[in-house]
Scaffold this motif. Structure first.
Motif, PDB file in Angstrom:
ATOM      1  N   THR A 122       5.590   3.617   1.670  1.00  0.00           N
ATOM      2  CA  THR A 122       4.960   2.362   1.252  1.00  0.00           C
ATOM      3  C   THR A 122       4.904   1.413   2.439  1.00  0.00           C
ATOM      4  O   THR A 122       5.916   1.167   3.108  1.00  0.00           O
ATOM      5  CB  THR A 122       5.752   1.709   0.108  1.00  0.00           C
ATOM      6  N   LYS A 123       3.702   0.905   2.664  1.00  0.00           N
ATOM      7  CA  LYS A 123       3.485  -0.047   3.758  1.00  0.00           C
ATOM      8  C   LYS A 123       3.515  -1.459   3.176  1.00  0.00           C
ATOM      9  O   LYS A 123       2.720  -1.781   2.280  1.00  0.00           O
ATOM     10  CB  LYS A 123       2.135   0.233   4.436  1.00  0.00           C
TER      11      LYS A 123
ATOM     12  N   TYR B 291      -4.826  11.424   9.788  1.00  0.00           N
ATOM     13  CA  TYR B 291      -3.828  10.361   9.693  1.00  0.00           C
ATOM     14  C   TYR B 291      -2.884  10.396  10.898  1.00  0.00           C
ATOM     15  O   TYR B 291      -2.692  11.429  11.544  1.00  0.00           O
ATOM     16  CB  TYR B 291      -3.037  10.491   8.398  1.00  0.00           C
TER      17      TYR B 291
ATOM     18  N   ASN C 201      -1.887  -2.164   7.708  1.00  0.00           N
ATOM     19  CA  ASN C 201      -1.872  -1.120   8.716  1.00  0.00           C
ATOM     20  C   ASN C 201      -0.806  -1.428   9.760  1.00  0.00           C
ATOM     21  O   ASN C 201      -0.068  -2.405   9.664  1.00  0.00           O
ATOM     22  CB  ASN C 201      -3.250  -0.956   9.336  1.00  0.00           C
TER      23      ASN C 201
ATOM     24  N   GLN D 230      -7.117  10.645   3.984  1.00  0.00           N
ATOM     25  CA  GLN D 230      -6.961  10.609   5.435  1.00  0.00           C
ATOM     26  C   GLN D 230      -6.649  12.027   5.910  1.00  0.00           C
ATOM     27  O   GLN D 230      -5.589  12.560   5.603  1.00  0.00           O
ATOM     28  CB  GLN D 230      -5.815   9.669   5.831  1.00  0.00           C
TER      29      GLN D 230
ATOM     30  N   ARG E  82       1.080   5.531   0.643  1.00  0.00           N
ATOM     31  CA  ARG E  82       0.452   6.702   1.266  1.00  0.00           C
ATOM     32  C   ARG E  82       1.210   7.930   0.799  1.00  0.00           C
ATOM     33  O   ARG E  82       2.424   8.049   0.997  1.00  0.00           O
ATOM     34  CB  ARG E  82       0.465   6.601   2.782  1.00  0.00           C
TER      35      ARG E  82
ATOM     36  N   ASP F 217      -4.485   7.224   0.628  1.00  0.00           N
ATOM     37  CA  ASP F 217      -4.010   5.855   0.527  1.00  0.00           C
ATOM     38  C   ASP F 217      -4.254   5.345  -0.888  1.00  0.00           C
ATOM     39  O   ASP F 217      -5.357   5.489  -1.432  1.00  0.00           O
ATOM     40  CB  ASP F 217      -4.720   4.966   1.548  1.00  0.00           C
TER      41      ASP F 217
ATOM     42  N   CYS G 227      -3.449  13.214   3.579  1.00  0.00           N
ATOM     43  CA  CYS G 227      -2.761  12.176   2.822  1.00  0.00           C
ATOM     44  C   CYS G 227      -3.818  11.303   2.163  1.00  0.00           C
ATOM     45  O   CYS G 227      -4.998  11.335   2.539  1.00  0.00           O
ATOM     46  CB  CYS G 227      -1.830  11.344   3.704  1.00  0.00           C
TER      47      CYS G 227
ATOM     48  N   ASP H 195       0.849  -1.198   0.000  1.00  0.00           N
ATOM     49  CA  ASP H 195       0.000   0.000   0.000  1.00  0.00           C
ATOM     50  C   ASP H 195       0.881   1.243   0.000  1.00  0.00           C
ATOM     51  O   ASP H 195       1.928   1.267   0.664  1.00  0.00           O
ATOM     52  CB  ASP H 195      -0.888   0.043   1.247  1.00  0.00           C
TER      53      ASP H 195
ATOM     54  N   ARG I 206       1.659  -4.920   9.383  1.00  0.00           N
ATOM     55  CA  ARG I 206       2.665  -4.659   8.361  1.00  0.00           C
ATOM     56  C   ARG I 206       4.017  -5.219   8.761  1.00  0.00           C
ATOM     57  O   ARG I 206       4.340  -5.359   9.952  1.00  0.00           O
ATOM     58  CB  ARG I 206       2.780  -3.160   8.081  1.00  0.00           C
TER      59      ARG I 206
END
Length: 829
Positions: free
Chosen positions: A711-712, A796, A722, A793, A693, A778, A776, A691, A726
């Protein structure tokens, strides 16, 4: 019409540049013992010459005329009112080029009309260094021609030219003697202008000492290389009277000399009346600047855009030259660029009103504002030490003296600079306004202003570095910024310290508060303000601020109260989880944004889920208003059924529709609206969900800008990425290269594409009622490198990331301080 013909000296000054200055140099010498008649200011048109002729009386010893000849036939019209017997043509250049035939030759021809219509056997003075002056038609002139110069041998030559404090020194040979002279202005062009005055006065019998004394008494005409020392050790060069390529180059040369060791900023408006030479003339200035080691170029106006092109074409750094269509945008960028010890040149044609830019700078940097000290009423040494210690362009506030709380102190020269006609100045501090009676104290330095610290029963000004600006008789002190925070940050405000990393760029009063500390009756707020000296927070009571950065779900009634008193300067309201269904409904109507939205619909029952699964292999079930991954489930088609997954990694194989319906009933959060959203597969080869952000914020320009991307990377087989699920957080740039194979240029291009679409998304949100400045979004990206927007978000995770691992903290320096930039500009600073 028969012209007035007199036996006294009638001195006419014309030329493309330097007319007014030459006129004033001559007048400064002649006025020592003669009564002279002259035009004033920029009144140099034929009707002004007529007025001079009509006001002549026998007591006048000499007439000094400035002749504006920017239009064809002007020379003849001037001379039809009074005949000059001494004429000076300072130079021939591209001023009024468009009005005078669009060539140097035609310009010289029209300037020559003065020679044709002056006294035929009079005296003509010409600049021998000016090649274009050789085009002047002197073929029928029977009088005496006198030349001046600095380079070429002339009748009057200036030698040993030096820049000194307050002006320039040079020597001239008069009567076989070397005469040392000083002029209280700058520039080689002004040496030429002074030489004309030396030559004329010497030819009329003035002694060397009279010439020396007269030049030293010269008063620089307004808007002609007026040099102002600012309170931050900077120099402001106001040369806004007019502009053409030659005069702009001359001003740039002066800045080069005076600005040594300083940051050099050039602010140029368009040069008008250049006709066919417009584009070439502006590009010529751009190229000239390229070789002058200028640190920043700001251009304003239609024609000035070619200055930028000319500079870039000549090799100037494109990042250091900015063209503006709007003056307000230029002023904001200029203010952000001015540092301690800068030199700022402002120039442009008169109609460009560049004097407004001079006033903007002067109203923010000329004055040094301090607060009265209870123990030492006017301890100038102590105050100077304070200024030196802070190295601050504005001022440092110290103790309050009760008897001074309704007075503002300044000297008479400062009052003259301010040009205030009232007996008071209105001080604005946040939303508090206090009328202060002006008290003259000539022990203060020019530009030094003392204001009281106590403003009301409840409010005193904290001892901080502030910025200021004047608007007529109003003094604005600030910025004053409030930040609404959760109670945990009121209990431990040090958790907010990272937001103040760039405080030196913001300055002013920035305080944290919770809504229950708002006193509606007194219109005050209590809270913690940041002290840059100790890098800590101090409790105090403050006026309502000029702008508020909101970081909590603010009650509507409180927002209404604050909006009533602050106006539209509260941002990030409403604050809370976005409604994913409403977001999709709004954005799906926008063609560009819709192309980046996963297919989404409202969940109503098991049938709506099954319908979605007909068009795709897997979907997410998401609560419309919950965050943090809570309540999210993943459903995937498999052989003979469905695979149900939750965020904890628990999976269930479901064989029938009824079983699926029961699972939905058992797991979906009660009384919550859900959406069904097509999954965009983002898993890498190790089955980690990816993911993105992207952080977008408004800064001092009031525009959205890209602040960072991360990047998650989720745990293996996790349906979300999340904080609890993660594996790591890595820079977005790194992820685009590592997981999607983009090179450096492709990475930059992809982030720019994301940024533009996401900014468009935020602007749509603003149009539908959100007040935003910090956000931000996602995103996910499919195997074809197309990105998809999941949700915005506003609330956030920010400060809490500082307690997490290095990957989480990496983006914080990029995002935490920026909202105060936006709050500052909303405050008017």
């Amino acid at each position: 019409m028969n012209p007035l013909i007199l036996d006294i000296p009638v001195i006419a000054v014309t030329g493309s540049n330097g007319k007014t200055t030459t006129r004033e140099f001559i007048a400064a010498i002649l006025e020592q013992k003669w009564e002279i008649l002259k035009n004033t200011g920029n009144k140099n048109l034929p009707n002004n010459t007529q007025q001079i002729a009509e006001s002549y009386n026998p007591s006048v010893d000499a007439i000094v005329l400035e002749l504006g000849m920017g239009k064809q036939g002007a020379g003849e019209k001037h001379c039809s009112h009074v005949q000059p017997n001494i004429s000076i043509i300072t130079n021939v250049a591209t001023a009024h080029y468009g009005n005078l035939g669009n060539s140097i030759e035609s310009t010289a021809r029209f300037k020559s009309s003065l020679i044709k219509h002056m006294k035929p056997d009079g005296m003509l003075l010409i600049n021998n260094d000016d090649e274009n002056s050789k085009l002047l038609d002197t073929s029928t002139f029977k009088g005496r021609i006198i030349t001046v110069g600095t380079d070429k041998q002339s009748d009057y030559n200036a030698k040993d030219i030096k820049y000194v404090k307050g002006g320039m020194k040079f020597t001239v040979t008069l009567d076989d003697q070397q005469l040392a002279l000083f002029i209280p202005t700058f520039g080689l062009h002004n040496i030429h202008n002074a030489l004309f005055a030396v030559a004329v006065s010497h030819e009329m019998g003035f002694t060397p000492s009279e010439i020396r004394e007269g030049l030293a008494k010269f008063q620089v005409p307004i808007k002609r290389l007026n040099i102002m020392e600012l309170s931050n050790q900077s120099l402001l060069i106001d040369d806004t009277v007019n502009a053409n390529p030659q005069s702009v180059k001359a001003a740039i040369d002066v800045q080069e000399k005076l600005g040594k060791g300083k940051k050099k900023i050039v602010v140029l408006g368009s040069m008008l009346e250049l006709g066919d030479h417009t584009e070439e003339g502006h590009k010529e200035i751009g190229a000239y600047l390229t070789h002058k080691q200028v640190d920043a170029i700001f251009t304003y106006g239609k024609g000035a855009k070619w200055i930028k092109e000319g500079a870039i074409d000549a090799g100037y750094d494109p990042n250091k030259v900015i063209h503006f269509k709007h003056r307000s945008d230029m002023h904001r960028e200029l203010k952000n660029s001015i540092e301690d010890s800068s030199s700022i040149l402002v120039k442009g044609s008169s109609a460009m009103n560049m004097i407004k830019t001079v006033k903007y700078i002067k109203d923010r940097y000329f004055y040094s504002i301090k607060v009265s000290n209870k123990d030492k009423k006017f301890s100038l040494m102590s105050l100077d030490k304070t200024v030196k210690y802070l190295k601050d362009r504005f001022f440092y506030l110290i103790k309050h003296s009760n008897k001074d709380e309704n007075l503002i102190y300044l000297n008479s020269q400062t009052l003259q600079h301010l040009d205030i006609k009232t007996a008071y100045i209105k001080l604005h501090f946040g939303q508090l306004t206090k009328k202060l009676k002006i008290s003259i104290n000539n022990k203060l330095k020019t530009g030094e202003i003392i204001v009281p610290q106590r403003l009301s029963e409840h409010i005193t000004i904290p001892p901080l570095p502030y910025e200021y600006y004047f608007m007529n008789n109003q003094l604005f002190l600030g910025p004053v910024i409030g930040m609404v925070v959760y109670q945990r940050y009121m209990n431990d405000p040090n958790q907010q310290l990272l937001r103040f990393a760039n405080y030196s760029k913001i300055k002013g009063l920035i305080f944290l508060f919770s809504p229950d500390l708002l006193n509606k009756q007194n219109k005050t707020i209590s809270g913690y303000y940041y002290d840059p000296k100790t890098k800590s927070f101090i409790w105090g009571t403050f006026p309502l601020p000029c702008a508020i950065f909101n970081r909590i779900p603010l009650r509507k009634s409180r927002y209404k109260f604050l909006k009533k008193h602050l106006g539209d300067t509260i941002f990030n309201y409403p604050y809370g989880n976005s409604n994913k269904l409403e977001f999709w409904n709004i954005m799906s109507k926008q063609a560009v944004i819709r192309n980046h939205l996963p297919r989404t619909k409202e969940y109503k029952n098991v049938n709506s889920l099954l319908k979605s699964l007909k068009s795709c292999d897997s979907v997410y079930l998401k609560p419309a208003t919950m965050a943090g991954g809570n309540g999210i489930f993943h459903v995937k088609k498999i052989n003979k059924g469905y695979l149900w997954s939750d965020i904890l990694g628990k999976q269930i194989e479901i064989k029938s529709k009824d079983a699926l319906a029961q699972t939905l009933k058992d797991n979906l959060v009660k009384n919550k609206t859900y959406i069904v959203q097509k999954e965009i597969p983002t898993f890498n080869e190790k089955q980690n969900k990816i993911d993105f952000r992207i952080y977008l914020q408004k800064d001092y320009t009031k525009n959205w800008r890209f602040s960072g991307i991360e990047t998650k990377v989720g745990q293996k087989n996790s349906i979300i990425a999340n904080s609890k699920n993660r594996k790591s957080i890595i820079p977005g740039e790194q992820a685009l290269k590592k997981f999607y194979g983009l090179n450096e240029d492709e990475t930059k291009q992809k982030i720019e594409e994301m940024t533009q679409v996401c900014i468009r998304t935020l602007k749509v949100m603003e149009k539908t009622g959100s007040k935003l400045g910090d956000a931000c979004l996602d995103l996910v990206m499919d195997k074809n490198r197309k990105f998809w927007i999941l949700e915005p978000q506003i609330n956030y995770a920010a400060e809490i990331k500082s307690a997490r691992d290095e990957g989480e903290r990496r983006v914080l320096p990029l995002i935490l301080p920026t909202p105060f930039e936006y709050a500052k500009v909303l405050s008017g600073f």
